[in-house]
Structures are given as structure tokens and as C-alpha cells.
Design an enzyme around this catalytic site. Sequence first.
Site, PDB file in Angstrom:
ATOM      1  N   GLU A 165      37.902  82.856  44.682  1.00  0.00           N
ATOM      2  CA  GLU A 165      37.578  82.558  43.295  1.00  0.00           C
ATOM      3  C   GLU A 165      36.060  82.480  43.053  1.00  0.00           C
ATOM      4  OE1 GLU A 165      39.566  82.278  40.528  1.00  0.00           O
ATOM      5  OE2 GLU A 165      37.652  82.012  39.512  1.00  0.00           O
ATOM      6  N   THR A 185      40.474  86.819  36.992  1.00  0.00           N
ATOM      7  CA  THR A 185      41.185  86.978  38.273  1.00  0.00           C
ATOM      8  C   THR A 185      42.295  88.015  38.159  1.00  0.00           C
ATOM      9  OG1 THR A 185      40.858  84.633  38.658  1.00  0.00           O
ATOM     10  CG2 THR A 185      42.338  85.752  40.161  1.00  0.00           C
ATOM     11  N   HIS A 209      36.267  77.186  41.126  1.00  0.00           N
ATOM     12  CA  HIS A 209      36.491  77.737  39.783  1.00  0.00           C
ATOM     13  C   HIS A 209      35.649  76.952  38.795  1.00  0.00           C
ATOM     14  CE1 HIS A 209      38.484  78.822  36.036  1.00  0.00           C
ATOM     15  NE2 HIS A 209      39.144  79.762  36.687  1.00  0.00           N
ATOM     16  N   ASP A 232      36.511  87.538  43.506  1.00  0.00           N
ATOM     17  CA  ASP A 232      37.249  88.149  42.382  1.00  0.00           C
ATOM     18  C   ASP A 232      36.356  88.559  41.217  1.00  0.00           C
ATOM     19  OD1 ASP A 232      36.837  85.523  41.480  1.00  0.00           O
ATOM     20  OD2 ASP A 232      38.894  85.225  40.784  1.00  0.00           O
ATOM     21  N   HIS A 233      35.330  87.753  40.917  1.00  0.00           N
ATOM     22  CA  HIS A 233      34.447  88.058  39.783  1.00  0.00           C
ATOM     23  C   HIS A 233      33.285  87.072  39.818  1.00  0.00           C
ATOM     24  CE1 HIS A 233      36.305  84.529  38.032  1.00  0.00           C
ATOM     25  NE2 HIS A 233      37.488  85.073  38.230  1.00  0.00           N
TER      26      HIS A 233
HETATM   27  C1  GP9 Z   1      44.231  80.839  37.620  1.00  0.00           C
HETATM   28  C2  GP9 Z   1      43.154  81.311  38.503  1.00  0.00           C
HETATM   29  C3  GP9 Z   1      41.859  81.373  37.791  1.00  0.00           C
HETATM   30  O1  GP9 Z   1      45.499  80.924  38.137  1.00  0.00           O
HETATM   31  O2  GP9 Z   1      43.490  82.512  39.084  1.00  0.00           O
HETATM   32  O3  GP9 Z   1      41.818  82.382  36.875  1.00  0.00           O
HETATM   33  P1  GP9 Z   1      40.454  82.859  36.217  1.00  0.00           P
HETATM   34  O4  GP9 Z   1      40.120  81.858  35.148  1.00  0.00           O
HETATM   35  O5  GP9 Z   1      39.402  82.918  37.269  1.00  0.00           O
HETATM   36  O6  GP9 Z   1      40.790  84.185  35.679  1.00  0.00           O
HETATM   37 MN    MN Z   2      39.019  83.877  39.058  1.00  0.00          MN
END
Ligand code: GP9
Ligand code: MN
Length: 625
Positions: A253, A297, A412, A471-472
Site C-alpha cells: 500500500e 489500489t 495507507h 500499488d500507487h
Molecule cells: C482498501 C485498500 C485501500 O481495501 O485497498 O484502497 P486505496 O484507498 O488505496 O485505493
Molecule cells: Mn492503495
Amino acid sequence: MSFNKMRMPLFLIATILFGIKTYVVYRFMFDLSIENPLQEFILLVNPLASAYLIFAISVWMNPGRQMKYLRWTSLIGSLILFFNLIFYRNFTDFITIPVLFQGNNAADLTGSFLTLLHPADVLVFFDVVVIWYLSKKNFDLSVSLPKQGKIAATAVTFLLLAGNVVLAEIERPMLFVRSFDREYLVKNIGVYNYHLYDMTMQTKTRAQRVLADESEISEIESYIKDKSPDQVEKDSELYGIAENKNVIFVSIESFQNFLLDSEINGTEVAPFLSDLKESEDTISFENFYHQTAQGKTSDSEFIVENSLYPLDRGAVYFTHAQNEYNALPELLGQNGYETSVFHANNKSFWNRDVMYENIGYDEFYGEQSFELTPENSFGWGLEDKAFFDQSIEYMKAQEQPFYSKFITLTHHFPFELPEEKANIDRYDSGSNTLNQYFQTARYTDEALEGFFKKLKDSGLYEDSIIVLMGDHYGISEFHNEAMSQFLGKEVTPYVHTQLQRVPFMIHIPGYEGGEVKEEVVGQIDVKPTLLHLLGIEAENDLTFGTNMFSETKNEFTAMRDGSFVSEQYVFSKGICYDRSTGEEIGDQAEACQPIRDKVDKELQYSDNIIYGDLFRFYDFSSEHN
Ligand code: GP9
Ligand code: MN
């Protein structure tokens, strides 16, 4: 305006009863998480607004029809609520139109219907009984208003709706564009308006699909085959190196590349990943870009699974979860793999439960598969360390070879970590977000180290390859000032694009040819690359990405907004830069033009596939030529 005999008209009584009933059901019978007073307030307001929306139309009807209308709409409305409640008890999710008509969900439910009933469910119909009783003629609770009165009553509907929408946008900006999670939608606009929203989305996607032209896919096929003629390249040293091994894919994340090898007050932010990157048994890419858009994500998952681009609006996981795909889990399934996802969040977040089923995952271990305690959860939920610890048992029980995707959560936004769990100082800048960002990054780095250790202890390690990917971004442009303080340079569009690099590492236990590769690659290339390592020939696959080890690799990595990075250039916010120096190419800006044209064309093709559901016209099997 005259209300008969000063009695409260039935449509208002119905609004109050139905509204309050709905609130009570939301509050006490669903398990919606209420995080702040504004959410609580919205949860109370939206049922009343919906109820008024449903019942106030009756003022335009004659008295007889009014009563009939109120009786039947209260019953139908209550049934909708009731079926959602039953569905929720089974799936912790709300009904969507596609789910109702497709997939196994509805069928699963009929089997367990009775066991999902609770005695308190009669409450859901309490108001219906009262409304039916009161609607009987002798009470005469109908209302006949002059035209202005009717208009005024209807205007109130729009005011209430607008008020609700504004509150929802304040609580969760971009809720309607990005969707996020059905639970958020229902919490903010209620189950009825959510169904209206779902219907609108569904109609729109249907229309685009119906208008799609079958011939488009042949044009796209030629484009892809011209661009990357030979992707299989069996003679490459890495072809099939991971054949029949388990694949453990970790989506980390919000983890950006700049965290690797950086320090806060002399302490390394990510010692484990930084070492792993350089290790003998790891191939890493230091110019690997995330290519996500609003679906965050879920977009990164979509890109990796399909080697298609995300949409520029909304999350494909939500808008096109019913399309035909030739996704990675499905391909792996056909090649003898058991496939699963581990993610300790609500299963319906990003519509994952629906999308995962469509693209062929066998198992989804969501929040309910984990044990959450006050000690091991904060922020978004289960902390990464406990997440990995608890996953190991499930992994051991899987048939081998398996493909398991792990999605971490602790690092996150807003990057909050209980003080006692932080093993690195906060950074010191004007951005609280950036200041905390390093602490959760460090935490996740430790969790990954623990995960590797557990994998070794469990005996799974030797038979697996472990792929790690960010992921980003986690730090948005909003924090440019603090970012430039950290980097010691201004965040120009060039720097901004370079900040979109995320880790990508392929860890192969026992391999000794590890290196840090410099090629420009991105999430779109992951699928063909993994298939290459696994020795799976998908000759007729249609992917915009290319195998990262190929001689005929993509010449550019495109972002959703049309910016791109190639060996020579970085094109960002309309400016063409020399990639090696970061200098603007000034009057030679047209240097970027040929690639810009290709990028635009490719994004358009990808959109056409998704909007038109074009893969339904394409044969992916090897008979095809
Ligand atoms: C939520 C997690 C976070 O299940 O994958 O999502 P994001 O906000 O990073 O898209
Ligand atoms: Mn994410």
C-alpha cells in the site's frame, strides 16, 4: 394549502414512519461503521429524505390513488430494505443489479434464506402495517393541494436530495465519481438512492456495450501484434524459471520508490526492502511506474491482472466488473494453479468480491477471515504484521502451486500509527501526512521482513517466488512543498512523474543472478512478465504491456493522464523533458510528439475494450490465429 381536517396527511406520516424505521434498520440491523458525528447525522437524514422522495409524489394523485400508492410503495420499499438486509447478512454487501442477475450470489442466498432470518426482522414491516391500516378510507388522510402546493411539496424533495448529496460530498469527496465502496454509498445516500445510482450506472454501461462494434477488436489485435511481435521468447534465460512454483504477490500500500535507501535522522526507512532490492536472489526494477487513476489500489490490481489501462473516471472494478476478461488468475487457474487474495478489509471495498469472482480467483480471505482485536487493529483495520501472521495458516492449507495476492493496509493515508509501534522518528515539515508517511512505511517494511521469516519457517519459501510491488503514490501533489523540502529540490512536473515510481521486485529463492534493472517499465507489464517467468504461453493474449525482459519491450510507459516516460523522454503536464537530465526540451517539444500520439491511441484502444466489453468478441485460445 389545506390539510384535511387539520390531520397530518398520510404521505407525511408515511415519510416519518418509513424514514425512522429505515434509520433504525441501518443503525442497528446492518453493521455499518459510523466513524464520526457527521456520518451519524447523514445516516439519520438520508432515510427521511428518501422517504419523502418516495411518498411526496403522491400529492399529484387523486385521493383514491394516493392511498393505494402509499400502501404499495411502503411495502415495496420495505421489501427492498429487507432483501438487502438478508443479502448483507450473507455477503456483508448490498445488492447490485449485476449481482442480482448473474453469478452465484443470488443462488447461494436462496439456499440459506431461512437461516438468515431473525425474529426482529418483522420490524422492517412495522410501518407498512400502520400505513395500510391508516390508508383505509374512513380515516381520510389523503391530501388535495392546489397546484402551487403540489409544486412546493415537490420542490422540497429536490431540496432534501440536494442537501443529502452536499452532505455526502462533504463527508466523502468524489463519492459519486469514484464509488469506493457500496457501504459508503448506502451510509451517505441510503439504500434506495443507492439503487437509483446503481441503476443509472448500469444503464450507462449497458448502452456503451450495446453500441460497441465487433470489428474494433481486430483493429486492436493488429495494433498489439505489430507492437510486440514476439512476447514468448522461450530462449530467454528467465523463461519458465518459476514454472510450477507458488507465486506470492504482495501489493504494498502507498509505497513509493523514494522510501528505499532514504533515512530519517540517521535511521533507514525501509531497511528490509532496501536490502532485498540489492540481493543476489532478487531482480528489481528501479524505473517501474504505477499507472493508476481514481480507482487507486483496485486500478493497480486491474492493470496487473489484465495488462489494460484503468479508466480516467471511476474504478473499472466498479464500473465494468461484469465484462469478459482474460485475467491472470483465470489463466493461472487453467494452468493448474489455485488462486487466492488476502486483504483484511471489507470484501465489497472497490467491489472486489464481485470482480474477483468474475476474473477467476478461487478464494478471497477478507476481513472476516481474520481475528481483529483492539491491540492489533487501528486506522484502516488489521495491522500488517498480524495480517501476515494470520495468513500463514490459510496459505499452508492451499493446494500447491498457488498464486496468492496479498494487499497490505497499514501504510495507507493518513498514515497513522500508534506511537509505541513506531520505530523511526516523524519527519519534520509542514505536512503532517509526509511526516507520518515514513513511520508507517517503516512499520510495513518490518511486517514484510516478518512475513519472509514466516514463509521460511513454514517451508513454503523454497517452492515460491515472491513478487513485491507498490500499488500507487502515497504523497499527493498537495504535499509538494514538504516533498521538495525532503528531496532538497523543487517538485517540477518532471520530478512529480519520477515520484510515481514504485518498487517492483521479483524474489526467486536460490537464484543468483539478481540485479537492479534500469529499463522503463510499469504495472501494465507485470502480467506478460509473470507469464514469462512461469513459462505459460498465452500466445493470443491481448496485452498493452510487454514482458519486461523482452528485446521488443514497450518503448514507453504511459500514465492515465497521457503523460509518459520513455528511454529518452519524460512527458508531463504538457512539457517534454530529457529523461537523463530533467531539462525541458524547449523548442524541440515536438520530440515527444510521436510517442504522445501512440500513448493517446493506446489509451483510447484500452478504453474501447472496456467500454465496449470487446473481449467477448475475441477468441483467446491457441486455436485462434
Ligand atoms: C482498501 C485498500 C485501500 O481495501 O485497498 O484502497 P486505496 O484507498 O488505496 O485505493
Ligand atoms: Mn492503495
